[in-house]
Design a protein around this motif. Sequence first.
Motif, PDB file in Angstrom:
ATOM      1  N   VAL A  90       0.835  -1.206   0.000  1.00 16.71           N
ATOM      2  CA  VAL A  90       0.000   0.000   0.000  1.00 16.71           C
ATOM      3  C   VAL A  90       0.873   1.262   0.000  1.00 16.71           C
ATOM      4  CG1 VAL A  90      -1.668   1.338   1.343  1.00 16.71           C
ATOM      5  CG2 VAL A  90      -1.969  -1.127   1.101  1.00 16.71           C
ATOM      6  N   SER A  91       1.944   1.250   0.810  1.00 20.47           N
ATOM      7  CA  SER A  91       2.844   2.408   0.863  1.00 20.47           C
ATOM      8  C   SER A  91       3.459   2.681  -0.500  1.00 20.47           C
ATOM      9  CB  SER A  91       3.948   2.164   1.897  1.00 20.47           C
ATOM     10  OG  SER A  91       3.425   2.028   3.193  1.00 20.47           O
ATOM     11  N   LEU A  92       3.903   1.623  -1.170  1.00 15.90           N
ATOM     12  CA  LEU A  92       4.511   1.791  -2.488  1.00 15.90           C
ATOM     13  C   LEU A  92       3.494   2.328  -3.485  1.00 15.90           C
ATOM     14  CD1 LEU A  92       7.006   1.402  -4.254  1.00 15.90           C
ATOM     15  CD2 LEU A  92       6.277  -0.956  -4.662  1.00 15.90           C
ATOM     16  N   TRP A  93       2.264   1.823  -3.419  1.00 13.59           N
ATOM     17  CA  TRP A  93       1.210   2.286  -4.322  1.00 13.59           C
ATOM     18  C   TRP A  93       0.921   3.765  -4.092  1.00 13.59           C
ATOM     19  CZ3 TRP A  93      -3.885   4.058  -3.572  1.00 13.59           C
ATOM     20  CH2 TRP A  93      -4.654   4.137  -4.729  1.00 13.59           C
ATOM     21  N   ILE A  94       0.813   4.182  -2.819  1.00 17.81           N
ATOM     22  CA  ILE A  94       0.534   5.579  -2.497  1.00 17.81           C
ATOM     23  C   ILE A  94       1.679   6.478  -2.955  1.00 17.81           C
ATOM     24  CG2 ILE A  94       0.255   7.226  -0.604  1.00 17.81           C
ATOM     25  CD1 ILE A  94      -1.258   5.068   0.920  1.00 17.81           C
ATOM     26  N   LEU A  95       2.916   6.049  -2.684  1.00 14.13           N
ATOM     27  CA  LEU A  95       4.069   6.856  -3.075  1.00 14.13           C
ATOM     28  C   LEU A  95       4.133   7.040  -4.586  1.00 14.13           C
ATOM     29  CD1 LEU A  95       6.743   5.335  -0.660  1.00 14.13           C
ATOM     30  CD2 LEU A  95       5.959   7.719  -0.658  1.00 14.13           C
ATOM     31  N   LEU A  96       3.882   5.972  -5.331  1.00 14.41           N
ATOM     32  CA  LEU A  96       3.932   6.064  -6.783  1.00 14.41           C
ATOM     33  C   LEU A  96       2.773   6.880  -7.337  1.00 14.41           C
ATOM     34  CD1 LEU A  96       4.971   2.406  -7.672  1.00 14.41           C
ATOM     35  CD2 LEU A  96       6.351   4.464  -8.021  1.00 14.41           C
ATOM     36  N   ARG A  97       1.586   6.693  -6.775  1.00 12.38           N
ATOM     37  CA  ARG A  97       0.394   7.363  -7.287  1.00 12.38           C
ATOM     38  C   ARG A  97       0.353   8.844  -6.905  1.00 12.38           C
ATOM     39  NH1 ARG A  97      -4.653   6.074  -9.217  1.00 12.38           N
ATOM     40  NH2 ARG A  97      -6.367   7.457  -8.616  1.00 12.38           N
ATOM     41  N   GLN A  98       0.668   9.145  -5.640  1.00  7.45           N
ATOM     42  CA  GLN A  98       0.520  10.507  -5.144  1.00  7.45           C
ATOM     43  C   GLN A  98       1.750  11.380  -5.384  1.00  7.45           C
ATOM     44  OE1 GLN A  98      -2.316  11.623  -4.029  1.00  7.45           O
ATOM     45  NE2 GLN A  98      -3.385   9.675  -3.928  1.00  7.45           N
ATOM     46  N   HIS A  99       2.949  10.765  -5.351  1.00 10.83           N
ATOM     47  CA  HIS A  99       4.175  11.573  -5.374  1.00 10.83           C
ATOM     48  C   HIS A  99       5.083  11.269  -6.555  1.00 10.83           C
ATOM     49  CE1 HIS A  99       2.846  12.563  -1.353  1.00 10.83           C
ATOM     50  NE2 HIS A  99       2.789  11.288  -1.094  1.00 10.83           N
ATOM     51  N   GLY A 100       5.043  10.030  -7.042  1.00 13.90           N
ATOM     52  CA  GLY A 100       5.862   9.688  -8.195  1.00 13.90           C
ATOM     53  C   GLY A 100       7.342   9.924  -7.938  1.00 13.90           C
ATOM     54  N   LEU A 101       8.016  10.389  -8.987  1.00 14.93           N
ATOM     55  CA  LEU A 101       9.453  10.649  -8.893  1.00 14.93           C
ATOM     56  C   LEU A 101       9.730  12.147  -8.958  1.00 14.93           C
ATOM     57  CD1 LEU A 101      10.695   7.856 -11.347  1.00 14.93           C
ATOM     58  CD2 LEU A 101      10.416   7.717  -8.859  1.00 14.93           C
ATOM     59  N   ARG A 102       8.830  12.944  -8.378  1.00 19.86           N
ATOM     60  CA  ARG A 102       8.931  14.393  -8.514  1.00 19.86           C
ATOM     61  C   ARG A 102       9.894  15.030  -7.518  1.00 19.86           C
ATOM     62  NH1 ARG A 102       3.308  13.613  -9.538  1.00 19.86           N
ATOM     63  NH2 ARG A 102       2.824  13.930  -7.331  1.00 19.86           N
ATOM     64  N   ASN A 148      12.081   3.519  -3.294  1.00 21.74           N
ATOM     65  CA  ASN A 148      13.064   2.430  -3.338  1.00 21.74           C
ATOM     66  C   ASN A 148      13.114   1.662  -2.016  1.00 21.74           C
ATOM     67  OD1 ASN A 148      15.054   2.359  -5.901  1.00 21.74           O
ATOM     68  ND2 ASN A 148      14.281   4.437  -5.611  1.00 21.74           N
ATOM     69  N   LEU A 149      12.983   2.373  -0.894  1.00 27.16           N
ATOM     70  CA  LEU A 149      12.945   1.701   0.401  1.00 27.16           C
ATOM     71  C   LEU A 149      11.713   0.811   0.503  1.00 27.16           C
ATOM     72  CD1 LEU A 149      14.010   1.227   3.257  1.00 27.16           C
ATOM     73  CD2 LEU A 149      12.800   3.312   3.972  1.00 27.16           C
ATOM     74  N   ALA A 150      10.569   1.313   0.063  1.00 23.80           N
ATOM     75  CA  ALA A 150       9.335   0.523   0.095  1.00 23.80           C
ATOM     76  C   ALA A 150       9.449  -0.701  -0.810  1.00 23.80           C
ATOM     77  CB  ALA A 150       8.148   1.384  -0.322  1.00 23.80           C
ATOM     78  N   ALA A 151      10.064  -0.530  -1.984  1.00 25.51           N
ATOM     79  CA  ALA A 151      10.258  -1.657  -2.893  1.00 25.51           C
ATOM     80  C   ALA A 151      11.173  -2.707  -2.273  1.00 25.51           C
ATOM     81  CB  ALA A 151      10.834  -1.164  -4.219  1.00 25.51           C
ATOM     82  N   SER A 152      12.225  -2.250  -1.617  1.00 25.95           N
ATOM     83  CA  SER A 152      13.147  -3.173  -0.955  1.00 25.95           C
ATOM     84  C   SER A 152      12.454  -3.953   0.158  1.00 25.95           C
ATOM     85  CB  SER A 152      14.337  -2.392  -0.393  1.00 25.95           C
ATOM     86  OG  SER A 152      15.210  -3.237   0.319  1.00 25.95           O
ATOM     87  N   ASP A 153      11.662  -3.264   0.975  1.00 22.31           N
ATOM     88  CA  ASP A 153      10.936  -3.924   2.054  1.00 22.31           C
ATOM     89  C   ASP A 153       9.888  -4.888   1.511  1.00 22.31           C
ATOM     90  OD1 ASP A 153      12.364  -2.668   4.044  1.00 22.31           O
ATOM     91  OD2 ASP A 153      10.944  -1.025   4.264  1.00 22.31           O
ATOM     92  N   LEU A 154       9.264  -4.521   0.391  1.00 21.96           N
ATOM     93  CA  LEU A 154       8.264  -5.396  -0.210  1.00 21.96           C
ATOM     94  C   LEU A 154       8.902  -6.687  -0.713  1.00 21.96           C
ATOM     95  CD1 LEU A 154       5.306  -5.728  -1.055  1.00 21.96           C
ATOM     96  CD2 LEU A 154       5.875  -4.591  -3.216  1.00 21.96           C
ATOM     97  N   LEU A 155      10.063  -6.572  -1.340  1.00 20.92           N
ATOM     98  CA  LEU A 155      10.778  -7.757  -1.808  1.00 20.92           C
ATOM     99  C   LEU A 155      11.210  -8.638  -0.640  1.00 20.92           C
ATOM    100  CD1 LEU A 155      12.975  -6.257  -4.676  1.00 20.92           C
ATOM    101  CD2 LEU A 155      11.003  -7.783  -4.909  1.00 20.92           C
ATOM    102  N   LEU A 156      11.629  -8.001   0.458  1.00 13.67           N
ATOM    103  CA  LEU A 156      11.996  -8.766   1.650  1.00 13.67           C
ATOM    104  C   LEU A 156      10.787  -9.548   2.170  1.00 13.67           C
ATOM    105  CD1 LEU A 156      14.264  -7.630   4.538  1.00 13.67           C
ATOM    106  CD2 LEU A 156      12.109  -8.724   5.064  1.00 13.67           C
TER     107      LEU A 156
END
Length: 309
Positions: A41-53, A62-70
């Motif tokens: 959910v955190s990764l989805w919110i970060l990508l949807r609301q904030h993107g790479l701006r 990237n931290l959320a992606a790393s934790d998700l993979l873990l």
Amino acid sequence: MNMNNSTCMNEYQWGSGSFRFLVSAIVYGLVLAVGLPLNAVSLWILLRQHGLRSPGAVLMINLAASDLLLALSLPLRVYFYATLQWPFGASACTAAIFLFRINIRMSCIFITIISVDRLLALVFPLRSRSLRTSAFACKCCLLVWILTTILCIPEGIDLHRALKSCHYMSCFEFQVIIKGARTTTLGHAIFLLMLLMVNIVSTVMVIVVLRKRPVGDGTKVNNKMSVVLIFVVNMLVFIVFFLPFTLRILTFDAKYDGEVLRALICLASVNCCLDPLIYYFSLDSFWQVKGKTQTEAVFYSLSRSQERL
């Protein structure tokens, strides 16, 4: 590195650690149940609301992606410790261990980079603007992923070779002793201690700067408590989850400390459930920089895109 010795457990040895195996299954199961949806959910919110701006958003994605993979590597650990069986072979075991280790290490690095990014934004808001860009943050994150993966590959290859020699597959309880591994292990421990020191120094500097900054300063920080909490959470994550593991590595004795080390690794995995606190406090923190003209004004916030005042 050449493999020197390895420890392959047999079925009789399972009885001596049955309680620890049960606790490990429960802890990993809880981390999976909480960490997987929370980070997804955190990764989805970060990508949807904030993107790479903004650079902060890039780092937290990237931290959320790393934790998700873990978290995605944990179902196999839960199955293993719940059943004490591993029917999936050496390759699957190596992949699960590799995914877990690489993302634990990347979490440490990304948490530290986030602290440094926040420190630059607060202490050097104007001078760091050329450095703190989304493009530069993307390059740094890509470099972290590539280097960490490459450095872990030899370890994974040696582990796979050793696992294939075991008649009874003990997977996550398997221990391989590699010639020269002590030096590598100490290097990892020292690196983690260096990251911890960076987080401690960043936290202290921010507290000092916020206390000394006058009300009419050009850089105004809204909600100082939330700003400090970002650094405090980062520092506590290291002290509670990574410091015990690191200190045990420094004093590790393969004959006596295997069970303690595995228990501390289990504790370290809980970190992925608490990293969303970093996103929460970061999204509620603002750095507002006032320039002489409207075109020079920058409003920094991870909860929304940059705006001109």
